[in-house]
Enzyme design. Structure first.
Site: not given
Lengths: 183, 193
Positions: A112, A157, A139
């Site tokens: 935005h 991760a 992950a």
């Protein structure tokens, strides 16, 4: 990369493919993970996602967007995607060859404009994502709009990638380590 | 992906594919998830844990599951999860049971904690994620893992440690310490019992 914002929305075939992927999502997301993954991948191919040979989605990812969203995702060959990936396809997402993606990874292409103080999440902006060949995304990473990840990079991760990653870089939290000397 | 050196062909390839495509199916786990599908989160927490131990997981007495954790793993899935007594498993946890996950007594896993046991070897630049490597995770007694923490493969967490929310634990944690950040570093030493 040239954009095609509303082209897809007007084409009937694109819309049909988008509904195809939503139907496939309803079916395949109910199956246990790491089962019928080739069928899942082939269903995505049928729905219009360009996926190279021998790439596998080990679980059905979530594809979100309007109009002809399937044509905005391109995946190279020999990629592996773990379960519960999330692709927000307002803009193009291009994934190279030999890419590995961990569990719960989010690819976001929508953001935005924040110039309006009365509503900080203002007008929608979108930017494409590019993932280089051979990279490995850990992950629960979040890849934000406009990010280019260079070839051979490794993202640890739970990292939120907000800016471009040079090739052969290891990102872990806020640290980045060069892997140029590592093979 | 199959790591057979000689590429199989014909019906052999089909058989290997069929086995690979169905290793994720565990009828008891499917039945368990179907039985618990309409049970709201945070309801009947001890009964949920008892159903998990009925299905074949080793779950200690008085352990509570706020929701069914997301479980995946290979053929040894049921023997790979060992949970002690008086534990609390909050909502939306992810347990990757490719290898053994051991939780001691009185462990609390916050919402969305992810415990992983499989990773890849760091390989050449053309293909960074190499061979899959599995290593077990062990969490000591009385540990508290904060929300959305990620425990990476091979980690052992000492008794009485506290893992901050959102941290990524990639190496062993000493007992009675508090760790946080990505990757998790020791923040303070907590008082011993």
């Amino acid at each position: 990369m040239e954009l095609e914002p509303e082209n897809g929305a007007s084409s009937g075939a694109g819309r049909a493919r988008a509904w195809g992927i939503r139907l496939a999502e309803q079916v395949f997301s109910r199956l246990p993970s790491f089962t019928v993954s080739r069928a899942t991948t082939n269903a995505m191919r049928v729905a219009g996602v360009r996926i190279g040979e021998a790439s596998v989605f080990w679980g059905m990812p979530k594809l979100v967007g309007s109009g002809d969203l399937c044509s905005r995702l391109t995946v190279g060959s020999y990629c592996g995607f773990n379960v519960r990936c999330y692709f927000e396809l307002t803009d193009r997402i291009v994934i190279g060859d030999h890419v590995a993606v961990g569990q719960d990874v989010m690819f976001l292409t929508r953001t935005h404009d924040i110039s309006n103080p009365r509503r900080r999440a203002g007008d929608v902006r979108s930017a494409p994502i590019e993932i280089g060949n051979g990279s490995w995304i850990g992950a629960r990473c979040t890849i934000l709009p406009g990010v280019k990840i260079g070839a051979g990079s490794v993202i640890g991760a739970s990292v939120t990638v907000a800016k471009d990653v040079p090739p052969n870089t290891l990102l872990m939290g806020t640290r980045s380590i060069s892997l140029a000397k590592w093979r | 992906m199959s790591n057979a050196d000689a590429k199989p062909t014909g019906w052999r390839k089909l058989v290997i594919l069929a086995i690979e495509e169905t290793t994720g199916i565990h009828p008891r786990l499917l039945a368990l998830n179907a039985a618990l599908a309409f049970l709201p989160n945070h309801e009947a927490q001890e009964a949920r844990a008892r159903l998990f131990s009925l299905a074949g997981f080793r779950v200690g007495p008085r352990t509570r599951f706020a929701s069914s954790p997301k479980i995946n793993g290979g053929s040894k899935l049921f023997s790979n999860l060992v949970i002690g007594a008086d534990c609390v498993i909050e909502t939306d946890c992810v347990l990757d049971l490719g290898e053994r996950i051991t939780l001691g007594d009185r462990v609390t896993l916050g919402p969305g904690v992810m415990i992983l046991t499989s990773t890849h070897e760091l390989d050449i630049r053309e293909h960074r994620a190499g061979q899959v490597q599995m290593s077990p995770v062990s969490i000591g007694e009385g540990v508290w893992c904060g929300a959305r923490a990620i425990i990476l493969p091979g980690v052992t967490i000492g008794a009485g440690a506290v893992i901050n929310a959102g941290s990524v634990v990639n190496k062993d944690v000493a007992p009675q310490t508090r760790v946080g950040g990505i990757p998790a570093a020791q923040l303070e030493v907590l008082n011993a019992p």
